[in-house]
Write an enzyme that holds these catalytic residues in place. Structure first.
Site, PDB file in Angstrom:
ATOM      1  N   HIS A 122       0.552  -3.426  14.900  1.00  0.00           N
ATOM      2  CA  HIS A 122       1.156  -2.292  14.196  1.00  0.00           C
ATOM      3  C   HIS A 122       1.172  -1.140  15.180  1.00  0.00           C
ATOM      4  O   HIS A 122       0.126  -0.754  15.698  1.00  0.00           O
ATOM      5  CB  HIS A 122       0.353  -1.947  12.936  1.00  0.00           C
TER       6      HIS A 122
ATOM      7  N   GLU B  80       6.032  -5.859   8.602  1.00  0.00           N
ATOM      8  CA  GLU B  80       5.358  -5.320   7.416  1.00  0.00           C
ATOM      9  C   GLU B  80       5.821  -3.885   7.157  1.00  0.00           C
ATOM     10  O   GLU B  80       5.007  -2.955   7.153  1.00  0.00           O
ATOM     11  CB  GLU B  80       3.845  -5.312   7.633  1.00  0.00           C
TER      12      GLU B  80
ATOM     13  N   LYS C 298       0.817  -1.211   0.000  1.00  0.00           N
ATOM     14  CA  LYS C 298       0.000   0.000   0.000  1.00  0.00           C
ATOM     15  C   LYS C 298       0.851   1.261   0.000  1.00  0.00           C
ATOM     16  O   LYS C 298       0.425   2.311  -0.413  1.00  0.00           O
ATOM     17  CB  LYS C 298      -0.936   0.019   1.216  1.00  0.00           C
TER      18      LYS C 298
HETATM   19  N1  PLP Z   1       0.843  -3.039   7.772  1.00  0.00           N
HETATM   20  C1  PLP Z   1      -0.384  -2.506   7.930  1.00  0.00           C
HETATM   21  C2  PLP Z   1      -1.499  -3.417   8.315  1.00  0.00           C
HETATM   22  C3  PLP Z   1      -0.610  -1.139   7.717  1.00  0.00           C
HETATM   23  O1  PLP Z   1      -1.840  -0.629   7.875  1.00  0.00           O
HETATM   24  C4  PLP Z   1       0.489  -0.309   7.336  1.00  0.00           C
HETATM   25  C5  PLP Z   1       0.303   1.109   7.112  1.00  0.00           C
HETATM   26  O2  PLP Z   1      -0.766   1.671   7.193  1.00  0.00           O
HETATM   27  C6  PLP Z   1       1.739  -0.930   7.159  1.00  0.00           C
HETATM   28  C7  PLP Z   1       1.887  -2.274   7.406  1.00  0.00           C
HETATM   29  C8  PLP Z   1       2.948  -0.144   6.754  1.00  0.00           C
HETATM   30  O3  PLP Z   1       3.293   0.758   7.738  1.00  0.00           O
HETATM   31  P1  PLP Z   1       4.585   1.661   7.652  1.00  0.00           P
HETATM   32  O4  PLP Z   1       4.552   2.352   6.346  1.00  0.00           O
HETATM   33  O5  PLP Z   1       4.472   2.569   8.801  1.00  0.00           O
HETATM   34  O6  PLP Z   1       5.767   0.773   7.790  1.00  0.00           O
END
Ligand code: PLP
Length: 461
Positions: free
Chosen positions: A201, A278, A73
């Protein structure tokens, strides 16, 4: 690798070579501005491919026990996905389309986590038919849906965290509270579902390592509870939240120390628990620099300050904005810290308070105000560094302005990246290597990526 179509003449012409001559990455970006877009004001990104690789090496050095599953994402540019895949990284997908995208670029379902706790039924069915078995949940209703559509799924229970020290809080929306964990596990058992682990998270852009420490300790409690209920958990997913730019510059090492210590205490290597994460922004944030053009300007000559003196204020309208790839600036606590004017070479030039607007008709589309800049002219460029995270993946079609294009670069000389001609994978490379030349090309043309030792070989044709 299967050979795809040939480049058209026009596409070939957009591939430019620049004399290296010791140019820094920043100077190279400026060169692209003048060379690629002399009569074109559309925004563009320059992606520094080395940056992805350096971040990965930093990850494996500091968090050797934690396997990264990159959060698609954050930025799903095919070249990014292909490079990370070549590095052996897995993927966190949040929807059917993200799974489709990862699969279409060659990712395999066994290296994916469907990390969304609230999924449409049809997306769960899609995951099931495409072999994506590992997925998260945090509610009874989600368990019911999964039991209907993917009874063989391997489930990860996401728990809420203390995300009060993060730029973007997520636990207000997702994650089971500790008090409800027992009931959820019991229900999973009654439905005959397999729960293999725990995830959390701490929020994106986390500023406190203690949030990880506490969440890892909570995860241990859930493992123990699950064990009493007959589950054999074997996976801990410590989520995302990592950054290494600006104020976060050195935090990654500090956080890693705290995380490693907590892992060793609560999930020692001999526990047999696999640890994954993640990360999203950590991998891509510093790899993208956005170049935007000043497409219009309005000088407001007679603004009055608190002392009743008049001053000049300048409004600029640039070619990308909050409805384009800059919605991520709303996450920032300070003014956009990485904006600079490549034209402003002389530090003694007068600077004026400036407002920078995006291109659309909406006044919400404001990038910054009261930003002191030397006077810019229509047609000049502004650069914004560290624009890799939550930028290109959040573009809307409002007012139908053109999306930013991509150009790729490597820092030179790069110890990590090699352009392979001809490529052993596709044998179709069109461009001769040229000593001391730096290559740029458009996104769709990065086709083969191969890891050899600690360096990556790329090719295009
Ligand atoms: N995993 C989940 C379920 C998330 O919602 C997000 C970000 O919204 C991420 C991973 C990635 O987070 P980050 O960009 O802070 O590493």
């Amino acid at each position: 690798m299967e050979r795809k179509r040939q480049l058209t003449i026009e596409e070939r012409q957009t591939i430019i070579t620049l004399k290296n001559g010791g140019l820094s990455y920043r100077e190279t970006v400026k060169k692209v501005m003048v060379s690629v877009s002399p009569d074109n004001e559309e925004p563009f990104y320059v992606l520094n491919l080395d940056s992805l690789l350096k971040r990965h090496l930093r990850w494996i050095t500091n968090l050797p026990r934690v396997k990264p599953f990159y959060a698609m994402k954050c930025n799903n540019t095919p070249a990014v996905v292909r490079m990370l895949m070549a590095l052996g990284i897995g993927f966190d997908c949040a929807s059917k389309a993200e799974i489709q995208h990862a699969l279409s670029l060659g990712a395999t379902p066994d290296k994916m986590v469907y990390a969304h706790t609230t999924k449409p039924l049809s997306h769960i069915r899609y995951a099931c038919t495409h072999g994506v078995d590992v997925m998260t949940f945090d509610s009874e209703d989600e368990l019911l849906k999964i039991s209907l559509c993917h009874s063989q799924a391997k489930l990860i229970l996401r728990i809420a965290t203390d995300d009060s020290k993060s730029l973007v809080r997520l636990s207000t929306k997702f994650g089971a509270r500790m008090a409800s964990v027992g009931k959820l596990l019991e229900q999973a058992g009654e439905l005959g579902l397999e729960v293999i682990g725990v995830s959390f998270h701490v929020g994106s852009g986390c500023t406190s390592s203690l949030a990880y420490k506490k969440a890892i300790a909570d995860a241990r409690l859930v493992f123990d509870m699950a064990s009493l209920l007959g589950f054999q958990m074997k996976l801990l997913d410590i989520g995302g939240g990592f950054s290494a730019i600006g104020d976060f510059q050195d935090k990654f090492e500090e956080f890693s120390g705290v995380i490693n210590e907590a892992l060793d205490k609560f999930f020692p290597p001999d526990s047999g628990v696999e640890i994954i994460a993640e990360p999203g922004r950590y991998y891509v944030e510093s790899a993208f620099t956005l170049a935007v053009n000043v497409m219009a300007k309005r000088v407001v000559a007679n603004e009055v300050d608190e002392q009743n003196s008049t001053y000049k204020m300048i409004m600029y309208y640039i070619t990308d904005g909050v409805y384009g790839s800059m919605s991520c600036i709303t996450f920032l606590v300070d003014d956009i810290p990485y904006l600079s004017s490549p034209q402003a070479v002389d530090g003694s030039e007068p600077r004026y308070p400036s407002v920078i607007w995006g291109p659309t008709c909406d006044s919400i589309d404001k990038i910054t105000e009261n930003y002191w800049l030397p006077e810019l002219h229509v047609g000049e460029w502004l650069l914004i560094d560290n624009m890799g995270a939550y930028s290109v993946s959040q573009v809307s079609d409002f007012n139908s302005f053109e999306r930013a294009r991509f150009y790729f670069s490597r820092s030179s000389p790069s110890p990590f990246l090699h352009f392979r001609f001809p490529c052993s994978l596709c044998s179709g490379c069109q461009f001769e290597p040229a000593g001391g030349l730096q290559l740029f090309w458009q996104e769709t043309e990065i086709l083969c990526v191969e890891m050899t030792g600690l360096s990556l070989s790329l090719c295009t044709y």
